[in-house]
Write a protein that holds these residues in place. Structure first.
Motif, PDB file in Angstrom:
ATOM      1  N   SER A   1       0.809  -1.221   0.000  1.00 65.19           N
ATOM      2  CA  SER A   1       0.000   0.000   0.000  1.00 65.19           C
ATOM      3  C   SER A   1       0.840   1.268   0.000  1.00 65.19           C
ATOM      4  O   SER A   1       0.354   2.338  -0.364  1.00 65.19           O
ATOM      5  N   GLY A   2       2.083   1.157   0.421  1.00 61.34           N
ATOM      6  CA  GLY A   2       2.992   2.293   0.349  1.00 61.34           C
ATOM      7  C   GLY A   2       3.838   2.210  -0.914  1.00 61.34           C
ATOM      8  O   GLY A   2       3.397   1.715  -1.950  1.00 61.34           O
ATOM      9  N   ARG A   3       5.068   2.675  -0.817  1.00 64.87           N
ATOM     10  CA  ARG A   3       5.973   2.649  -1.965  1.00 64.87           C
ATOM     11  C   ARG A   3       7.279   1.987  -1.545  1.00 64.87           C
ATOM     12  O   ARG A   3       7.980   2.490  -0.659  1.00 64.87           O
ATOM     13  N   LEU A   4       7.560   0.846  -2.151  1.00 69.35           N
ATOM     14  CA  LEU A   4       8.799   0.143  -1.862  1.00 69.35           C
ATOM     15  C   LEU A   4       9.925   0.813  -2.639  1.00 69.35           C
ATOM     16  O   LEU A   4       9.982   0.715  -3.871  1.00 69.35           O
ATOM     17  N   LEU A   5      10.821   1.508  -1.914  1.00 70.61           N
ATOM     18  CA  LEU A   5      11.876   2.271  -2.569  1.00 70.61           C
ATOM     19  C   LEU A   5      13.021   1.386  -3.043  1.00 70.61           C
ATOM     20  O   LEU A   5      13.635   1.664  -4.077  1.00 70.61           O
ATOM     21  N   GLY A   6      13.338   0.341  -2.283  1.00 69.72           N
ATOM     22  CA  GLY A   6      14.448  -0.519  -2.675  1.00 69.72           C
ATOM     23  C   GLY A   6      14.911  -1.405  -1.540  1.00 69.72           C
ATOM     24  O   GLY A   6      14.365  -1.391  -0.433  1.00 69.72           O
ATOM     25  N   VAL A   7      15.951  -2.180  -1.849  1.00 68.36           N
ATOM     26  CA  VAL A   7      16.501  -3.174  -0.931  1.00 68.36           C
ATOM     27  C   VAL A   7      18.010  -2.988  -0.854  1.00 68.36           C
ATOM     28  O   VAL A   7      18.653  -2.648  -1.858  1.00 68.36           O
ATOM     29  N   VAL A   8      18.571  -3.216   0.321  1.00 68.12           N
ATOM     30  CA  VAL A   8      20.023  -3.290   0.481  1.00 68.12           C
ATOM     31  C   VAL A   8      20.359  -4.687   0.984  1.00 68.12           C
ATOM     32  O   VAL A   8      19.852  -5.116   2.024  1.00 68.12           O
ATOM     33  N   GLU A   9      21.190  -5.423   0.251  1.00 62.51           N
ATOM     34  CA  GLU A   9      21.547  -6.799   0.596  1.00 62.51           C
ATOM     35  C   GLU A   9      23.016  -6.873   0.998  1.00 62.51           C
ATOM     36  O   GLU A   9      23.876  -6.265   0.363  1.00 62.51           O
ATOM     37  N   ASP A  10      23.287  -7.670   2.041  1.00 64.10           N
ATOM     38  CA  ASP A  10      24.614  -7.724   2.652  1.00 64.10           C
ATOM     39  C   ASP A  10      25.461  -8.901   2.173  1.00 64.10           C
ATOM     40  O   ASP A  10      26.688  -8.803   2.135  1.00 64.10           O
ATOM     41  N   THR A  11      24.845 -10.040   1.822  1.00 70.18           N
ATOM     42  CA  THR A  11      25.599 -11.277   1.657  1.00 70.18           C
ATOM     43  C   THR A  11      25.653 -11.779   0.219  1.00 70.18           C
ATOM     44  O   THR A  11      24.805 -11.439  -0.610  1.00 70.18           O
ATOM     45  N   GLU A  12      26.628 -12.640  -0.049  1.00 67.78           N
ATOM     46  CA  GLU A  12      26.741 -13.262  -1.361  1.00 67.78           C
ATOM     47  C   GLU A  12      25.549 -14.173  -1.632  1.00 67.78           C
ATOM     48  O   GLU A  12      25.021 -14.204  -2.752  1.00 67.78           O
ATOM     49  N   ASN A  13      25.113 -14.908  -0.616  1.00 71.04           N
ATOM     50  CA  ASN A  13      23.943 -15.759  -0.766  1.00 71.04           C
ATOM     51  C   ASN A  13      22.731 -14.930  -1.184  1.00 71.04           C
ATOM     52  O   ASN A  13      22.004 -15.275  -2.127  1.00 71.04           O
ATOM     53  N   GLY A  14      22.510 -13.816  -0.503  1.00 72.23           N
ATOM     54  CA  GLY A  14      21.397 -12.945  -0.842  1.00 72.23           C
ATOM     55  C   GLY A  14      21.563 -12.316  -2.216  1.00 72.23           C
ATOM     56  O   GLY A  14      20.594 -12.186  -2.977  1.00 72.23           O
ATOM     57  N   HIS A  15      22.794 -11.908  -2.541  1.00 72.93           N
ATOM     58  CA  HIS A  15      23.070 -11.343  -3.871  1.00 72.93           C
ATOM     59  C   HIS A  15      22.618 -12.314  -4.960  1.00 72.93           C
ATOM     60  O   HIS A  15      21.969 -11.917  -5.927  1.00 72.93           O
ATOM     61  N   GLN A  16      22.973 -13.582  -4.792  1.00 63.17           N
ATOM     62  CA  GLN A  16      22.603 -14.586  -5.785  1.00 63.17           C
ATOM     63  C   GLN A  16      21.091 -14.744  -5.880  1.00 63.17           C
ATOM     64  O   GLN A  16      20.545 -14.938  -6.970  1.00 63.17           O
ATOM     65  N   ARG A  17      20.404 -14.670  -4.748  1.00 63.23           N
ATOM     66  CA  ARG A  17      18.940 -14.825  -4.755  1.00 63.23           C
ATOM     67  C   ARG A  17      18.277 -13.674  -5.513  1.00 63.23           C
ATOM     68  O   ARG A  17      17.322 -13.891  -6.276  1.00 63.23           O
ATOM     69  N   TYR A  18      18.748 -12.459  -5.309  1.00 60.90           N
ATOM     70  CA  TYR A  18      18.166 -11.325  -6.040  1.00 60.90           C
ATOM     71  C   TYR A  18      18.567 -11.343  -7.510  1.00 60.90           C
ATOM     72  O   TYR A  18      17.764 -11.057  -8.399  1.00 60.90           O
ATOM     73  N   ALA A  19      19.824 -11.690  -7.784  1.00 60.57           N
ATOM     74  CA  ALA A  19      20.288 -11.725  -9.171  1.00 60.57           C
ATOM     75  C   ALA A  19      19.562 -12.790  -9.982  1.00 60.57           C
ATOM     76  O   ALA A  19      19.453 -12.674 -11.210  1.00 60.57           O
ATOM     77  N   ALA A  20      19.057 -13.831  -9.305  1.00 60.43           N
ATOM     78  CA  ALA A  20      18.358 -14.907 -10.006  1.00 60.43           C
ATOM     79  C   ALA A  20      16.955 -14.514 -10.442  1.00 60.43           C
ATOM     80  O   ALA A  20      16.343 -15.212 -11.264  1.00 60.43           O
ATOM     81  N   LEU A  21      16.428 -13.413  -9.910  1.00 59.37           N
ATOM     82  CA  LEU A  21      15.116 -12.949 -10.342  1.00 59.37           C
ATOM     83  C   LEU A  21      15.193 -12.496 -11.801  1.00 59.37           C
ATOM     84  O   LEU A  21      16.209 -11.961 -12.248  1.00 59.37           O
ATOM     85  N   ASP A  22      14.108 -12.698 -12.536  1.00 61.35           N
ATOM     86  CA  ASP A  22      14.105 -12.278 -13.943  1.00 61.35           C
ATOM     87  C   ASP A  22      14.427 -10.797 -14.057  1.00 61.35           C
ATOM     88  O   ASP A  22      15.211 -10.368 -14.899  1.00 61.35           O
ATOM     89  N   LYS A  23      13.799 -10.003 -13.183  1.00 58.82           N
ATOM     90  CA  LYS A  23      14.089  -8.581 -13.121  1.00 58.82           C
ATOM     91  C   LYS A  23      13.661  -8.086 -11.753  1.00 58.82           C
ATOM     92  O   LYS A  23      12.542  -8.348 -11.316  1.00 58.82           O
ATOM     93  N   THR A  24      14.546  -7.392 -11.075  1.00 57.96           N
ATOM     94  CA  THR A  24      14.154  -6.839  -9.791  1.00 57.96           C
ATOM     95  C   THR A  24      13.265  -5.623 -10.041  1.00 57.96           C
ATOM     96  O   THR A  24      13.652  -4.714 -10.783  1.00 57.96           O
TER      97      THR A  24
END
Length: 376
Positions: free
Chosen positions: A124-147
Motif C-alpha cells: 500500500s505504500g511505496r517500496l523504494l528498494g533493498v540493500v543486501e549484505d551477503t553473497e547468498n542474498g546477492h545470488q537470490r536477487y540476481a536470479a530474479l528475472d528482473k528486480t
C-alpha cells in the motif's frame, strides 16, 4: 562488548557517513540483521536515515543482551525463512509494520527475494528498494528475472574484502577449537573447501598455514583454475573432493551439501559451515537416515550403519560460537549499507542490481581511516 569510548567512536563514524550521504525524506526501514554485540550502534546509524519500524534478527545469530537492548528502542519480530517464502505472508507482515509509507528493506541472505515482485506490486505504500549484505542474498536477487525495485548489494564490494578475509580466519579458529575439544587436531587431516569465493580463499589459506592439505571444489572452473594456481589441489566433481577429506568446510552460501552428498563424506570427518544451516547444508534430509548424538558442546555425531561424521555448530556459522569478531573492519560494510540506504531514500534509481558508487566507497574508507586507523 563495546567500551563507552569505543561506542562513542563507532557512533560518530556512522553519524558522519549518514549525514554526508542522506539528503532526502525519512523512509520506514525494516531491517534483517545479525543481532550481535555492537549491532545496536549500527541500527542507531540506520535510524539517522529512516524510521526503523521493525528489526528481524537472524535466528542463529542473536545475542540475548543485545536483543533486549534493541527491543527497548525498536520493534523486534521473529524471522522465519519458510514463512518468508510465501509472498502473501510477507506482504501482510510489511503492511502491519509500514502500511502506506515509503519503505527500504535491509536484508541479510535474500529473505525478501521470493516476495519482492509481489511487494512492489501490492504494497500500500511505496517500496523504494533493498540493500543486501551477503553473497547468498546477492545470488537470490540476481536470479530474479528482473528486480522490480533497485537492489543495492554490498556483497561484492571491495570494502567487504577485509571482513571476508578475517571471517575466514575466524572460521578456521572456531573449527580448530571444536576439533581440539575432542582431543583431536587438524594436522594430518586432509581438508576439502567447498566454494572458492572470498571466504573460501581465506579459509583455504588459513588451513594451509596450519599445515593442512587442502582440496578445493567450486562449480566455477575459473575459480578452480585460480585455486590450482595458488597451490591447492582441485577436484572436477564434489564427490572427488570429499573422498578421504577429514574436514569439510562449506563456503558457498548456496547448499553445498545435499542429501546424496553426505553419503560420500568420509568416516569421522568434521563438517563446518560459514553460514546458516538452511542455506548451506541439507541436514533435514538426513532425518530417519542417521542417528544424531551430541558428543560435545556444539558437536553432533551423525551415524548410520557403517558410516558416521560430525557436524559442528548444528551446521550454522561455526565462527559465531566465538563472537565472529573481525574488529572494526566490519564497520566498513555496515557504513556502506548506511550509504546505500541513504542513496535509495535520497534519489530515484532505476530498478535493477546496483553497486554503491566508487567515490562513496572511497569516502567511507577515508572516514574509517580517520576514526580507526591504528586500532579497533
Amino acid at each position: 562488548m563495546l567500551e563507552v569510548h569505543e561506542r562513542g567512536r563507532v557512533s560518530a563514524f556512522f553519524r558522519r557517513v549518514a549525514d554526508i550521504h542522506h539528503h532526502g525524506e525519512r523512509p520506514a526501514v525494516i531491517a534483517i540483521t545479525h543481532l550481535l554485540p555492537g549491532r545496536e550502534v549500527f541500527l542507531a546509524g540506520v535510524a539517522r536515515i529512516g524510521d526503523i519500524v521493525a528489526v528481524l534478527p537472524k535466528p542463529r545469530s542473536i545475542h540475548e543482551p543485545t536483543l533486549r537492548e534493541v527491543g527497548r528502542t525498536w520493534q523486534t519480530d521473529t524471522l522465519d525463512r519458510d514463512a518468508f517464502a510465501d509472498p502473501e505472508h510477507v506482504l501482510a507482515y510489511v503492511e502491519s509494520r509500514a502500511a502506506g509509507r515509503d519503505l527500504v528493506l535491509l536484508d541479510v541472505g535474500g529473505y525478501f527475494a521470493p516476495a519482492l515482485e509481489h511487494l512492489a506490486a501490492r504494497f500500500s505504500g511505496r517500496l523504494l528498494g533493498v540493500v543486501e549484505d551477503t553473497e547468498n542474498g546477492h545470488q537470490r536477487y540476481a536470479a530474479l528475472d528482473k528486480t522490480p525495485v533497485p537492489v543495492y548489494s554490498v556483497a561484492r564490494s571491495p570494502l567487504k574484502d577485509p571482513e571476508d578475509y578475517l571471517v575466514g580466519q575466524s572460521v578456521v579458529f572456531s573449527t580448530e577449537a571444536l576439533v581440539r575439544s575432542r582431543d583431536d587436531i587438524l594436522n594430518g587431516r586432509p581438508a576439502c573447501v567447498i566454494g572458492y569465493g572470498k571466504l573460501g580463499r581465506s579459509i583455504a589459506a588459513m588451513l594451509h598455514s596450519r599445515h593442512v592439505g587442502v582440496t578445493v571444489f567450486d562449480i566455477d572452473p575459473v575459480r578452480r583454475v585460480q585455486a590450482l594456481s595458488q597451490g591447492y589441489r582441485t577436484a572436477p566433481a564434489l564427490a572427488d573432493a570429499l573422498a578421504g577429506a577429514g574436514l569439510v568446510v562449506c563456503a558457498t552460501g548456496n547448499m553445498a551439501l545435499k542429501e546424496e552428498d553426505f553419503r560420500r563424506v568420509a568416516n569421522g570427518a568434521y563438517i563446518a559451515s560459514v553460514t546458516s544451516s538452511d542455506d548451506e547444508l541439507e541436514l533435514s534430509s538426513l532425518t530417519g537416515l542417521y542417528t544424531r548424538t551430541a558428543v560435545e558442546p556444539h558437536i553432533t555425531r551423525y551415524a548410520a550403519v557403517g558410516h558416521y561424521f560430525y557436524v559442528l555448530a548444528d551446521g550454522n556459522a561455526v565462527n559465531f560460537l566465538h563472537g565472529a569478531s573481525v574488529g572494526s573492519y566490519i564497520l566498513l560494510v555496515q557504513a556502506e549499507i548506511l550509504a546505500a540506504t541513504a542513496l535509495i531514500a535520497s534519489q530515484p534509481v532505476d530498478a535493477g542490481m546496483w553497486d554503491v558508487p566508487a567515490d562513496t566507497r572511497q569516502s567511507i574508507a577515508g572516514a574509517w581511516l580517520t576514526y580507526f586507523d591504528g586500532g579497533s
